[in-house]
Design a protein around this motif. Structure first.
Motif, PDB file in Angstrom:
ATOM      1  N   ASP A   1      40.775  52.596 -43.282  1.00 39.05           N
ATOM      2  CA  ASP A   1      40.662  53.939 -43.846  1.00 39.05           C
ATOM      3  C   ASP A   1      41.514  54.942 -43.077  1.00 39.05           C
ATOM      4  O   ASP A   1      42.430  55.554 -43.631  1.00 39.05           O
ATOM      5  N   VAL A   2      41.219  55.151 -41.793  1.00 36.85           N
ATOM      6  CA  VAL A   2      41.982  56.129 -41.020  1.00 36.85           C
ATOM      7  C   VAL A   2      43.432  55.676 -40.839  1.00 36.85           C
ATOM      8  O   VAL A   2      44.369  56.460 -41.013  1.00 36.85           O
TER       9      VAL A   2
ATOM     10  N   THR B   1      43.563  66.515 -36.974  1.00 35.90           N
ATOM     11  CA  THR B   1      43.296  67.615 -37.910  1.00 35.90           C
ATOM     12  C   THR B   1      43.711  67.274 -39.335  1.00 35.90           C
ATOM     13  O   THR B   1      43.775  68.145 -40.180  1.00 35.90           O
ATOM     14  N   GLU B   2      43.993  66.020 -39.599  1.00 34.38           N
ATOM     15  CA  GLU B   2      44.510  65.652 -40.917  1.00 34.38           C
ATOM     16  C   GLU B   2      43.487  65.843 -42.025  1.00 34.38           C
ATOM     17  O   GLU B   2      43.795  66.320 -43.096  1.00 34.38           O
ATOM     18  N   ARG B   3      42.249  65.469 -41.784  1.00 33.79           N
ATOM     19  CA  ARG B   3      41.190  65.539 -42.798  1.00 33.79           C
ATOM     20  C   ARG B   3      39.852  65.474 -42.084  1.00 33.79           C
ATOM     21  O   ARG B   3      39.779  65.100 -40.912  1.00 33.79           O
ATOM     22  N   PRO B   4      38.782  65.856 -42.780  1.00 35.79           N
ATOM     23  CA  PRO B   4      37.478  65.926 -42.095  1.00 35.79           C
ATOM     24  C   PRO B   4      37.075  64.642 -41.391  1.00 35.79           C
ATOM     25  O   PRO B   4      36.448  64.689 -40.331  1.00 35.79           O
ATOM     26  N   LEU B   5      37.450  63.493 -41.938  1.00 38.06           N
ATOM     27  CA  LEU B   5      37.019  62.235 -41.330  1.00 38.06           C
ATOM     28  C   LEU B   5      37.546  62.064 -39.913  1.00 38.06           C
ATOM     29  O   LEU B   5      36.883  61.449 -39.070  1.00 38.06           O
TER      30      LEU B   5
ATOM     31  N   ALA C   1      38.903  64.846 -38.045  1.00 38.07           N
ATOM     32  CA  ALA C   1      38.856  66.090 -37.276  1.00 38.07           C
ATOM     33  C   ALA C   1      37.973  65.908 -36.054  1.00 38.07           C
ATOM     34  O   ALA C   1      36.875  65.344 -36.135  1.00 38.07           O
TER      35      ALA C   1
ATOM     36  N   PRO D   1      30.299  60.295 -43.957  1.00 35.10           N
ATOM     37  CA  PRO D   1      31.287  60.063 -45.011  1.00 35.10           C
ATOM     38  C   PRO D   1      30.827  59.073 -46.072  1.00 35.10           C
ATOM     39  O   PRO D   1      31.607  58.740 -46.961  1.00 35.10           O
TER      40      PRO D   1
END
Length: 445
Positions: A70-71, A127-131, A133, A385
């Motif tokens: 995912d990440v 800081t790309e996306r909430p997952l 951050a 998530p």
């Protein structure tokens, strides 16, 4: 990151913290799985628990699913094993019959996944996306593995045979702690919006008003619990709820799990060693029904989850809610019995530095504490998530436990952290403290 505040000052410090937590957690996993031979690793020691080798590969599979795929957006390492290690598709009682990875292959799988994760950690932007951050996804995986480490520790407590785990005894008491503490009426902030690694069921922060109540200054001890047993508490349905009494009879409960009669007293089996029950230690391995029955016998009740959290976090001087009873800094060995540093609860009075401003002791570590509250989301809850971490368990079937145990790691324990289980469960490291409504003369300023 012992003894420091929770938020690093920049991305490189965050990378260093994550790498250290991943390494520290994997070392604990290795200790728990290398302490036994291959037969014990693959055997199921209780139908309530997985074989240790299932937990071993499962933590690697979750790390692959969330971080590598995912990440990181990388190709799967072992897509063929996803279903084997899906906790929702494979009930614990059935896992020994699955074609699980043998120990050597499971360990090699974990190494492969970890190499990819460390490579990802060097490149990821937080800081790309909430997952991702504040490193949330990495923190979630560290906490997940530590939760399974505690589960594996409970499996070790259930296994037969000689002792294989070793740790020094907890510290002796340095202060006398007894009686009750009044918590005055008023509002406090429950939950959190600011802790970067807090999980979805800890969020959002919200204001809760509570009337005045009284809570035990310490968890209920073995000595107090033995008085309940000696007074016929297990034989008197007056103290039990209908469901609790039915379970007590069906399960033939007569004492906490792992206790046996020892002459005129009791002995307690701790990870393969029998020892006399020590009266000043918090009682452990009791289910919700036992805790509720004791509280009724004592003329009290279990605290609600909100009452527990206010006693643990509210600072009457500032009116704010702390991250821990002692403040916002992470736990040290002076504050709490956490992280498998010891293999049983510390005597009451062993951690005065960990007390709350109101003088409530040992709220963090030692034993998970049953509350009377069914597990539900805070007002405004949003699953993140994925629903399967919290939301699918909401309802009256589970009761909330708070505070962590001697087997809970510091990264998976804070004043807002919420655990839950069925009311009949007691293989977990569970104890309790009591509360009651304040009398009018007590609640006067």
């Amino acid at each position: 990151m012992t003894g420091t505040t929770t938020r690093p000052t920049g991305p490189e410090q965050l990378r260093s913290r994550i790498a250290a937590e991943l390494d520290r957690t994997r070392a604990r996993t290795a200790l728990l799985t290398e302490a036994v031979d291959e037969a014990d690793l693959t055997r199921q020691h209780s139908p309530l628990m997985s074989p240790l080798v299932w937990d071993l590969a499962h933590v690697g599979n979750q790390e692959e699913l969330w971080l590598v795929r995912d990440v990181g957006g990388r190709e799967p390492v072992r897509r063929d094993i996803d279903e084997l290690y899906d906790a929702f598709k494979q009930p614990r009682r059935d896992r020994p019959a699955l074609p699980l990875l043998p120990p050597q292959e499971a360990r090699a799988y974990l190494l492969t996944v970890r190499d990819k994760v460390l490579d990802l950690l060097d490149r990821v932007a937080f800081t790309e996306r909430p997952l991702v951050a504040d490193g949330f996804a990495f923190g979630m995986i560290v906490q997940h593995e530590q939760q399974h480490d505690e589960t594996m520790l409970a499996t070790h407590q259930l296994r037969a045979g000689p002792a294989v785990l070793h740790a020094p005894p907890p510290p002796e008491p340095t202060v006398r702690v007894d009686g009750e503490v009044l918590v005055p009426a008023g509002e406090f902030t429950m939950g959190t919006d600011t802790d970067p690694w807090a999980l979805d069921n800890e969020r959002p922060a919200h204001r809760v008003h509570l009337p005045a109540y009284v809570i035990d200054a310490a968890p209920v001890t073995n000595g107090r619990y033995r008085e309940f047993i000696a007074d016929g508490g297990y034989d008197d349905p007056r103290w039990w709820s209908p469901a609790g009494w039915r379970h007590r009879r069906e399960a033939e409960l007569v004492a906490p799990m792992h206790w046996r009669r020892d002459g005129d007293g009791w002995a307690y089996r701790r990870f393969g060693r029998w020892a006399p029950v020590r009266d000043d230690e918090p009682v452990v391995h009791v289910c919700y029904h036992e805790a509720r029955a004791y509280a009724a016998w004592a003329g009290k009740r279990l605290p609600t989850e909100a009452e527990w959290e206010k006693a643990a976090r509210w600072d009457p001087a500032s009116g704010r809610s702390r991250r821990y009873p002692w403040g916002d800094d992470d736990p040290t060995a002076e504050h709490a019995n956490l992280g498998q540093r010891h293999l049983w609860p510390a005597p009451v009075g062993a951690y005065p530095a960990g007390a709350s401003p109101l003088g409530v002791h040992q709220l963090i570590g030692d034993v998970w504490e049953w509350t009377s509250t069914p597990f539900r989301g805070h007002p405004g809850f949003t699953a993140f998530p994925y629903r399967e971490y919290s939301e699918v368990f909401f309802g009256d079937d589970h009761r909330v436990l708070r505070g962590g145990s001697f087997g809970t790691d510091r990264v998976a324990c804070r004043g807002t952290f919420r655990n839950w289980d069925f009311p009949i469960r007691r293989q977990i490291f569970s104890g309790f403290r009591c509360a009651r409504d304040a009398r009018p003369e007590e609640s006067q300023p």
